[in-house]
Motif scaffolding. Structure first.
Motif, PDB file in Angstrom:
ATOM      1  N   THR A  43       0.818  -1.223   0.000  1.00 32.59           N
ATOM      2  CA  THR A  43       0.000   0.000   0.000  1.00 32.59           C
ATOM      3  C   THR A  43       0.846   1.264   0.000  1.00 32.59           C
ATOM      4  O   THR A  43       0.330   2.348  -0.245  1.00 32.59           O
ATOM      5  N   TYR A  44       2.134   1.129   0.300  1.00 33.53           N
ATOM      6  CA  TYR A  44       3.095   2.234   0.367  1.00 33.53           C
ATOM      7  C   TYR A  44       2.807   3.213   1.499  1.00 33.53           C
ATOM      8  O   TYR A  44       3.319   4.323   1.515  1.00 33.53           O
ATOM      9  N   GLU A  45       1.993   2.789   2.471  1.00 40.52           N
ATOM     10  CA  GLU A  45       1.708   3.624   3.638  1.00 40.52           C
ATOM     11  C   GLU A  45       2.805   3.443   4.679  1.00 40.52           C
ATOM     12  O   GLU A  45       3.335   2.347   4.861  1.00 40.52           O
ATOM     13  N   THR A  46       3.126   4.520   5.363  1.00 40.34           N
ATOM     14  CA  THR A  46       4.100   4.454   6.448  1.00 40.34           C
ATOM     15  C   THR A  46       3.536   3.589   7.561  1.00 40.34           C
ATOM     16  O   THR A  46       2.363   3.687   7.902  1.00 40.34           O
ATOM     17  N   VAL A  47       4.381   2.712   8.100  1.00 41.91           N
ATOM     18  CA  VAL A  47       4.000   1.904   9.263  1.00 41.91           C
ATOM     19  C   VAL A  47       4.994   2.190  10.384  1.00 41.91           C
ATOM     20  O   VAL A  47       6.085   2.720  10.147  1.00 41.91           O
ATOM     21  N   TYR A  48       4.588   1.851  11.609  1.00 42.08           N
ATOM     22  CA  TYR A  48       5.420   2.135  12.770  1.00 42.08           C
ATOM     23  C   TYR A  48       5.712   0.855  13.529  1.00 42.08           C
ATOM     24  O   TYR A  48       4.844   0.011  13.692  1.00 42.08           O
ATOM     25  N   GLY A  49       6.933   0.715  13.948  1.00 41.80           N
ATOM     26  CA  GLY A  49       7.347  -0.428  14.738  1.00 41.80           C
ATOM     27  C   GLY A  49       8.336   0.042  15.791  1.00 41.80           C
ATOM     28  O   GLY A  49       8.733   1.199  15.820  1.00 41.80           O
ATOM     29  N   THR A  50       8.748  -0.874  16.631  1.00 46.17           N
ATOM     30  CA  THR A  50       9.764  -0.577  17.626  1.00 46.17           C
ATOM     31  C   THR A  50      11.123  -0.908  17.017  1.00 46.17           C
ATOM     32  O   THR A  50      11.324  -2.011  16.508  1.00 46.17           O
ATOM     33  N   VAL A  51      12.037   0.031  17.082  1.00 46.02           N
ATOM     34  CA  VAL A  51      13.369  -0.149  16.508  1.00 46.02           C
ATOM     35  C   VAL A  51      14.395  -0.103  17.638  1.00 46.02           C
ATOM     36  O   VAL A  51      14.419   0.840  18.421  1.00 46.02           O
ATOM     37  N   VAL A  52      15.224  -1.138  17.715  1.00 43.01           N
ATOM     38  CA  VAL A  52      16.339  -1.174  18.665  1.00 43.01           C
ATOM     39  C   VAL A  52      17.619  -1.296  17.853  1.00 43.01           C
ATOM     40  O   VAL A  52      17.767  -2.230  17.060  1.00 43.01           O
ATOM     41  N   ARG A  53      18.512  -0.368  18.042  1.00 42.53           N
ATOM     42  CA  ARG A  53      19.799  -0.394  17.340  1.00 42.53           C
ATOM     43  C   ARG A  53      20.717  -1.360  18.095  1.00 42.53           C
ATOM     44  O   ARG A  53      21.484  -0.955  18.951  1.00 42.53           O
ATOM     45  N   THR A  54      20.608  -2.635  17.752  1.00 39.30           N
ATOM     46  CA  THR A  54      21.223  -3.727  18.498  1.00 39.30           C
ATOM     47  C   THR A  54      22.747  -3.645  18.515  1.00 39.30           C
ATOM     48  O   THR A  54      23.372  -3.790  19.561  1.00 39.30           O
ATOM     49  N   THR A  55      23.365  -3.460  17.366  1.00 39.08           N
ATOM     50  CA  THR A  55      24.815  -3.284  17.245  1.00 39.08           C
ATOM     51  C   THR A  55      25.054  -2.157  16.252  1.00 39.08           C
ATOM     52  O   THR A  55      24.101  -1.565  15.728  1.00 39.08           O
ATOM     53  N   THR A  56      26.312  -1.914  15.942  1.00 38.29           N
ATOM     54  CA  THR A  56      26.616  -0.870  14.960  1.00 38.29           C
ATOM     55  C   THR A  56      26.302  -1.303  13.534  1.00 38.29           C
ATOM     56  O   THR A  56      26.372  -0.487  12.614  1.00 38.29           O
ATOM     57  N   ASN A  57      25.941  -2.575  13.344  1.00 36.53           N
ATOM     58  CA  ASN A  57      25.621  -3.069  11.998  1.00 36.53           C
ATOM     59  C   ASN A  57      24.265  -3.748  11.894  1.00 36.53           C
ATOM     60  O   ASN A  57      23.883  -4.186  10.810  1.00 36.53           O
ATOM     61  N   THR A  58      23.535  -3.879  13.006  1.00 38.18           N
ATOM     62  CA  THR A  58      22.225  -4.522  12.979  1.00 38.18           C
ATOM     63  C   THR A  58      21.213  -3.732  13.797  1.00 38.18           C
ATOM     64  O   THR A  58      21.573  -2.944  14.675  1.00 38.18           O
ATOM     65  N   ALA A  59      19.948  -3.971  13.498  1.00 38.96           N
ATOM     66  CA  ALA A  59      18.844  -3.397  14.267  1.00 38.96           C
ATOM     67  C   ALA A  59      17.748  -4.449  14.360  1.00 38.96           C
ATOM     68  O   ALA A  59      17.620  -5.311  13.482  1.00 38.96           O
ATOM     69  N   THR A  60      16.962  -4.388  15.426  1.00 39.83           N
ATOM     70  CA  THR A  60      15.802  -5.255  15.571  1.00 39.83           C
ATOM     71  C   THR A  60      14.558  -4.403  15.403  1.00 39.83           C
ATOM     72  O   THR A  60      14.415  -3.369  16.065  1.00 39.83           O
ATOM     73  N   ILE A  61      13.687  -4.821  14.502  1.00 42.18           N
ATOM     74  CA  ILE A  61      12.435  -4.112  14.232  1.00 42.18           C
ATOM     75  C   ILE A  61      11.301  -5.033  14.642  1.00 42.18           C
ATOM     76  O   ILE A  61      11.207  -6.164  14.166  1.00 42.18           O
ATOM     77  N   SER A  62      10.429  -4.554  15.543  1.00 43.36           N
ATOM     78  CA  SER A  62       9.332  -5.373  16.059  1.00 43.36           C
ATOM     79  C   SER A  62       7.997  -4.663  15.872  1.00 43.36           C
ATOM     80  O   SER A  62       7.918  -3.434  15.877  1.00 43.36           O
ATOM     81  N   PHE A  63       6.957  -5.481  15.718  1.00 41.96           N
ATOM     82  CA  PHE A  63       5.590  -4.985  15.592  1.00 41.96           C
ATOM     83  C   PHE A  63       4.734  -5.668  16.652  1.00 41.96           C
ATOM     84  O   PHE A  63       5.034  -6.791  17.073  1.00 41.96           O
ATOM     85  N   SER A  64       3.642  -5.035  17.048  1.00 47.61           N
ATOM     86  CA  SER A  64       2.759  -5.636  18.057  1.00 47.61           C
ATOM     87  C   SER A  64       2.007  -6.842  17.505  1.00 47.61           C
ATOM     88  O   SER A  64       1.608  -7.722  18.258  1.00 47.61           O
ATOM     89  N   SER A  65       1.827  -6.911  16.199  1.00 45.95           N
ATOM     90  CA  SER A  65       1.229  -8.082  15.549  1.00 45.95           C
ATOM     91  C   SER A  65       1.909  -8.289  14.200  1.00 45.95           C
ATOM     92  O   SER A  65       2.554  -7.379  13.670  1.00 45.95           O
ATOM     93  N   THR A  66       1.766  -9.477  13.651  1.00 50.59           N
ATOM     94  CA  THR A  66       2.408  -9.789  12.370  1.00 50.59           C
ATOM     95  C   THR A  66       1.828  -8.909  11.264  1.00 50.59           C
ATOM     96  O   THR A  66       0.608  -8.825  11.112  1.00 50.59           O
TER      97      THR A  66
END
Length: 109
Positions: free
Chosen positions: A69-92
């Motif tokens: 749909t090209y709509e902006t979505v929001y999730g939780t972003v944790v900058r885990t290391t200097t080369n990775t991040a974890t992106i989580s959503f409340s539901s799939t």
């Protein structure tokens, strides 16, 4: 001489004082341009996703949008290391999500 926009950015050198080793160095305009535009992207679809951006810093901005749909979505972003991040959503997510990471550091300095 000549218009700045017509000069080769790989030939324009800017002096730079490096506090780490106490000496003057040079960086080209091309290196600055490439460093400012450093980015990475990919698709995710799970509730929790580890993404590898390889930008070498936690100083990144991550944007997310629904790839259908090209709509902006929001999730939780944790900058885990200097080369990775974890992106989580409340539901799939229903559709794949495009993630885009942009470094706010000038790369290569």
């Amino acid at each position: 001489s000549g218009a700045f926009s017509s000069l080769d950015p790989s030939l324009i050198e800017i002096p730079l004082y490096n506090d780490d080793n106490g000496k003057n160095e040079r960086i080209t305009l091309q290196a600055i341009q490439e460093g400012i535009s450093a980015s990475s992207q990919g698709l995710i679809s799970a509730t929790s996703n580890t993404v590898t951006h390889n930008l070498g810093t936690r100083n990144i901005i991550i944007q997310l949008y629904d790839n259908s749909t090209y709509e902006t979505v929001y999730g939780t972003v944790v900058r885990t290391t200097t080369n990775t991040a974890t992106i989580s959503f409340s539901s799939t997510p229903t559709n794949s999500i495009r993630w885009m990471a942009y470094s706010v550091d000038v790369q290569g300095l």
